[in-house]
Design a protein around this motif. Structure first.
Motif, short mmCIF file in Angstrom:
data_model
loop_
_atom_site.label_atom_id
_atom_site.label_comp_id
_atom_site.label_asym_id
_atom_site.label_seq_id
_atom_site.Cartn_x
_atom_site.Cartn_y
_atom_site.Cartn_z
N ALA A 1 4.20 2.76 5.54
CA ALA A 1 4.41 1.32 6.06
C ALA A 1 4.54 0.49 4.61
O ALA A 1 5.40 -0.39 4.76
CB ALA A 1 3.47 0.87 6.99
N SER A 2 3.74 0.68 3.68
CA SER A 2 3.72 -0.31 2.49
C SER A 2 5.27 -0.11 1.88
O SER A 2 5.58 -0.92 1.50
CB SER A 2 2.44 -0.05 1.57
N GLU A 3 5.69 1.12 1.69
CA GLU A 3 6.84 1.47 0.95
C GLU A 3 8.07 0.59 1.54
O GLU A 3 8.85 -0.07 1.11
CB GLU A 3 7.26 2.73 0.94
N CYS A 4 7.97 0.79 3.08
CA CYS A 4 8.98 -0.03 4.08
C CYS A 4 8.63 -1.58 3.73
O CYS A 4 10.10 -2.30 3.68
CB CYS A 4 8.83 0.36 5.50
N LEU A 5 7.61 -1.90 3.74
CA LEU A 5 7.45 -3.55 3.60
C LEU A 5 7.89 -3.98 2.32
O LEU A 5 8.66 -4.98 2.16
CB LEU A 5 5.89 -3.61 3.75
N THR A 6 7.64 -3.16 1.27
CA THR A 6 7.90 -3.46 -0.26
C THR A 6 9.50 -3.67 -0.05
O THR A 6 10.14 -4.37 -0.92
CB THR A 6 7.42 -2.43 -1.01
N GLU A 7 10.29 -2.45 0.46
CA GLU A 7 11.87 -2.50 0.59
C GLU A 7 12.14 -3.92 1.27
O GLU A 7 13.18 -4.56 0.70
CB GLU A 7 11.97 -1.27 1.21
N ASN A 8 11.52 -4.14 2.15
CA ASN A 8 12.00 -5.49 2.95
C ASN A 8 11.84 -6.75 2.08
O ASN A 8 12.70 -7.50 1.95
CB ASN A 8 11.42 -5.43 4.22
N LEU A 9 10.80 -6.65 1.25
CA LEU A 9 10.54 -7.86 0.68
C LEU A 9 11.43 -8.00 -0.53
O LEU A 9 11.92 -9.17 -0.80
CB LEU A 9 9.22 -7.98 -0.02
N LEU A 10 11.81 -6.92 -1.24
CA LEU A 10 12.80 -6.76 -2.16
C LEU A 10 14.17 -7.33 -1.80
O LEU A 10 14.88 -8.05 -2.35
CB LEU A 10 12.88 -5.65 -2.80
N ALA A 11 14.42 -6.97 -0.43
CA ALA A 11 15.75 -7.27 0.13
C ALA A 11 15.88 -8.76 0.35
O ALA A 11 16.83 -9.57 0.29
CB ALA A 11 15.96 -6.53 1.34
N THR B 1 2.74 -3.99 14.05
CA THR B 1 1.72 -3.92 15.21
C THR B 1 1.40 -2.29 15.01
O THR B 1 0.13 -1.89 15.04
CB THR B 1 1.73 -4.43 16.31
N ALA B 2 2.32 -1.62 15.14
CA ALA B 2 2.34 -0.07 15.37
C ALA B 2 1.72 0.55 13.88
O ALA B 2 1.05 1.30 14.05
CB ALA B 2 3.57 0.49 15.74
N ARG B 3 2.08 -0.13 12.94
CA ARG B 3 1.71 0.34 11.55
C ARG B 3 0.45 -0.30 10.94
O ARG B 3 0.33 -0.52 9.71
CB ARG B 3 2.88 0.21 10.52
N ALA B 4 -0.13 -1.37 11.52
CA ALA B 4 -0.83 -2.20 11.28
C ALA B 4 -2.28 -1.86 10.38
O ALA B 4 -2.54 -2.06 9.32
CB ALA B 4 -1.52 -3.28 12.35
N ARG B 5 -2.75 -0.30 10.83
CA ARG B 5 -3.68 0.32 10.03
C ARG B 5 -3.28 0.45 8.70
O ARG B 5 -4.30 0.42 7.74
CB ARG B 5 -4.16 1.42 10.89
N GLU B 6 -1.92 0.84 8.38
CA GLU B 6 -1.65 1.12 7.00
C GLU B 6 -1.28 -0.02 6.16
O GLU B 6 -1.11 0.15 5.11
CB GLU B 6 -0.20 2.03 7.19
N LEU B 7 -1.32 -1.28 7.01
CA LEU B 7 -0.97 -2.60 6.23
C LEU B 7 -2.16 -3.35 6.32
O LEU B 7 -2.00 -4.67 5.83
CB LEU B 7 0.11 -3.42 7.02
N SER B 8 -3.59 -2.84 6.02
CA SER B 8 -4.55 -3.74 6.03
C SER B 8 -4.44 -4.38 4.69
O SER B 8 -5.03 -5.46 4.55
CB SER B 8 -5.80 -2.89 6.36
N GLU B 9 -4.08 -3.93 3.53
CA GLU B 9 -4.02 -4.62 2.50
C GLU B 9 -3.55 -5.90 2.28
O GLU B 9 -3.81 -6.66 1.51
CB GLU B 9 -3.61 -3.48 1.25
N PHE B 10 -2.61 -5.99 3.26
CA PHE B 10 -1.92 -7.41 3.54
C PHE B 10 -2.60 -8.23 4.25
O PHE B 10 -2.04 -9.42 4.42
CB PHE B 10 -0.61 -6.96 3.89
N GLU B 11 -3.51 -8.16 4.57
CA GLU B 11 -4.48 -9.19 5.32
C GLU B 11 -4.60 -10.43 4.54
O GLU B 11 -4.86 -10.35 3.11
CB GLU B 11 -5.73 -8.48 5.86
#
Length: 338
Positions: free
Chosen positions: A206-216, A263-273
Motif C-alpha cells: 500500500a505504501s508503494e501504491c500511495l507513493t506512486e499516486n503522490l508522485l503522479a 480503508t482496506a489497506r489502513a493497517r499498512e498505512l499507519s505510518e501516514f497517521e
C-alpha cells in the motif's frame, strides 16, 4: 461460428452483480469490473480504486476543463495487474457486430458495449437524453440467419440517481432490432488474456501504491492544475454547470472509491497517521467529503440555471474549496512523506 448456426448461449454475468461497486464507478468501468469478475479476478474493485490522479484532458485552452477519469491508461494498468486486456472495436453496423459477438460469447467472453442511452429502454435516459452508456451483452438466443430477431441478454451494473429516476443494477433482454439504433457510432470490447504484457508483482505494498499516486499528483499541485480546473467555469452558462456537475460527480465517485481502498489497506498505512488520525479518515475529511459536497452543489446549480434561475454563489465556492482542499492535502503528504 458458422453464420447459419443456431445460437443459444447465456453466460449469466448477473451472478456477479453484487460484487461490482456500481454506485462508485462510471458506466463503462462498472461493466469492466463485471467482466473481470466473470473472468475470475478475485479483487475486482482494486483496479479502479487504487489510483489517485488529477489530470486534465489536453485540448483547446478556451474549452471547459475536463478531468481524465477514469485514469487515461486504465486498461493498460488493468492488463499489467491481471493479464487481461480490453480490446475495443467500432460497432459499424448491428448485424456485423452481433456476428462477432456470437464468436466471443460462444468462447465464454461477454461483450462490453457502449451505445446511445437515448435508445436503451431499460434506462431512465431512454427517449430523453443522448449520452454514451455502457452495458454487458452476456447471452444471445436465436439464429444467425436472422440476426435482427436475435434476443440478447443484457446485464447492466450501473447504479445512479438521475433527474428521471434511478438507474439500478439489472438483467434484461432486448432484440438486436431494438438495440440497433443505440449502436450507431458505438463501440464494443472484450477482455482477453494477453501473454506479452509484463505482469506487475501480485500485491505491491500500500505504501508503494500511495507513493506512486503522490508522485503522479505532484505536477498537478505544482502547476496549479486544480485552480485551472475551476477557472473555466462560466457561472452564467447552464451548459457549463452541466459540465461541472458531471466532472464533480466523477471526482466524488473516484475519491469515495479510493477512500475504500485506503480503508482496506489502513493497517499498512499507519505510518501516514497525523495527530492520531488515520490516513483514510484524513482523506475523507480533506478530499472525499469536499468533492461530494461540490458534486451536490454543482448539480443544484445545473438544475437552477437550466430553469432560467441564477446559480447559488455557494456552488462555485464549493467547487473551489474541494479543489483547493485536495491540492493542499496532497501537498502536505508530499512534504511529510516524500
Amino acid at each position: 461460428m458458422h453464420n447459419s448456426a443456431p445460437l443459444d448461449v447465456g453466460l449469466s454475468c448477473a451472478t456477479h452483480l453484487a460484487r461490482v461497486p456500481g454506485a462508485l464507478l462510471d458506466c463503462v468501468s462498472d461493466d469492466l469490473s463485471l467482466l473481470l469478475a466473470h473472468h475470475g479476478v478475485r479483487d475486482i474493485e482494486e483496479p479502479f480504486s487504487v489510483d489517485w490522479r488529477f489530470d486534465l484532458q489536453e485540448g483547446s485552452p478556451e474549452g471547459p476543463a475536463r478531468v481524465l477519469l477514469p485514469v487515461a491508461d486504465l486498461e493498460e494498468r488493468i492488463a499489467a495487474r491481471t493479464g487481461l486486456l480490453l480490446t475495443w472495436h467500432a460497432a459499424q453496423d448491428a448485424v456485423g457486430a452481433v456476428r462477432d459477438w456470437a464468436d466471443h460469447l460462444a468462447a465464454g467472453r461477454p461483450v462490453l458495449v457502449v451505445g446511445d442511452a437515448h435508445h436503451l429502454p431499460w434506462l431512465p435516459y431512454h427517449g430523453r437524453e443522448h449520452m454514451d452508456h455502457g452495458f454487458v451483452v452476456d447471452g444471445a438466443h436465436g439464429s444467425l440467419r436472422h440476426p435482427q430477431d436475435l434476443v440478447l441478454d443484457v446485464t447492466d451494473p450501473y447504479d445512479n440517481a438521475t433527474r428521471w429516476g434511478a438507474c439500478a443494477p439489472l438483467s434484461t433482454t432486448i432484440t438486436l432490432a431494438d438495440l440497433a439504433p443505440a449502436l450507431d457510432g458505438g463501440r464494443w470490447g472484450v477482455l482477453q488474456k494477453v501473454q506479452d504484457i509484463p505482469r506487475e508483482k501480485e500485491d505491491p505494498s500500500a505504501s508503494e501504491c500511495l507513493t506512486e499516486n503522490l508522485l503522479a499528483l505532484r505536477p498537478a499541485v505544482k502547476n496549479n492544475t486544480y485552480k485551472q480546473f475551476c477557472e473555466s467555469l462560466d457561472e452564467r452558462s447552464p451548459a457549463s454547470w452541466d459540465h461541472y456537475s458531471l466532472q464533480t460527480w466523477l471526482l466524488a465517485r473516484s475519491r469515495a472509491l479510493h477512500s475504500r481502498w485506503l480503508t482496506a489497506r489502513a493497517r499498512e498505512l499507519s505510518e501516514f497517521e497525523r495527530n492520531g488520525e488515520s490516513l483514510p479518515a484524513l482523506f475523507d475529511a480533506h478530499v472525499a467529503e469536499p468533492w461530494k459536497r461540490a458534486a451536490q452543489s454543482c448539480y443544484l446549480a445545473s438544475r437552477r440555471t437550466a430553469a432560467g434561475k441564477g446559480a447559488p454563489p455557494s456552488a462555485r465556492e464549493s467547487l473551489e474549496r474541494a479543489a483547493a482542499s485536495e491540492a493542499e492535502f496532497a501537498d502536505a503528504l508530499f512534504r511529510h512523506f516524500l
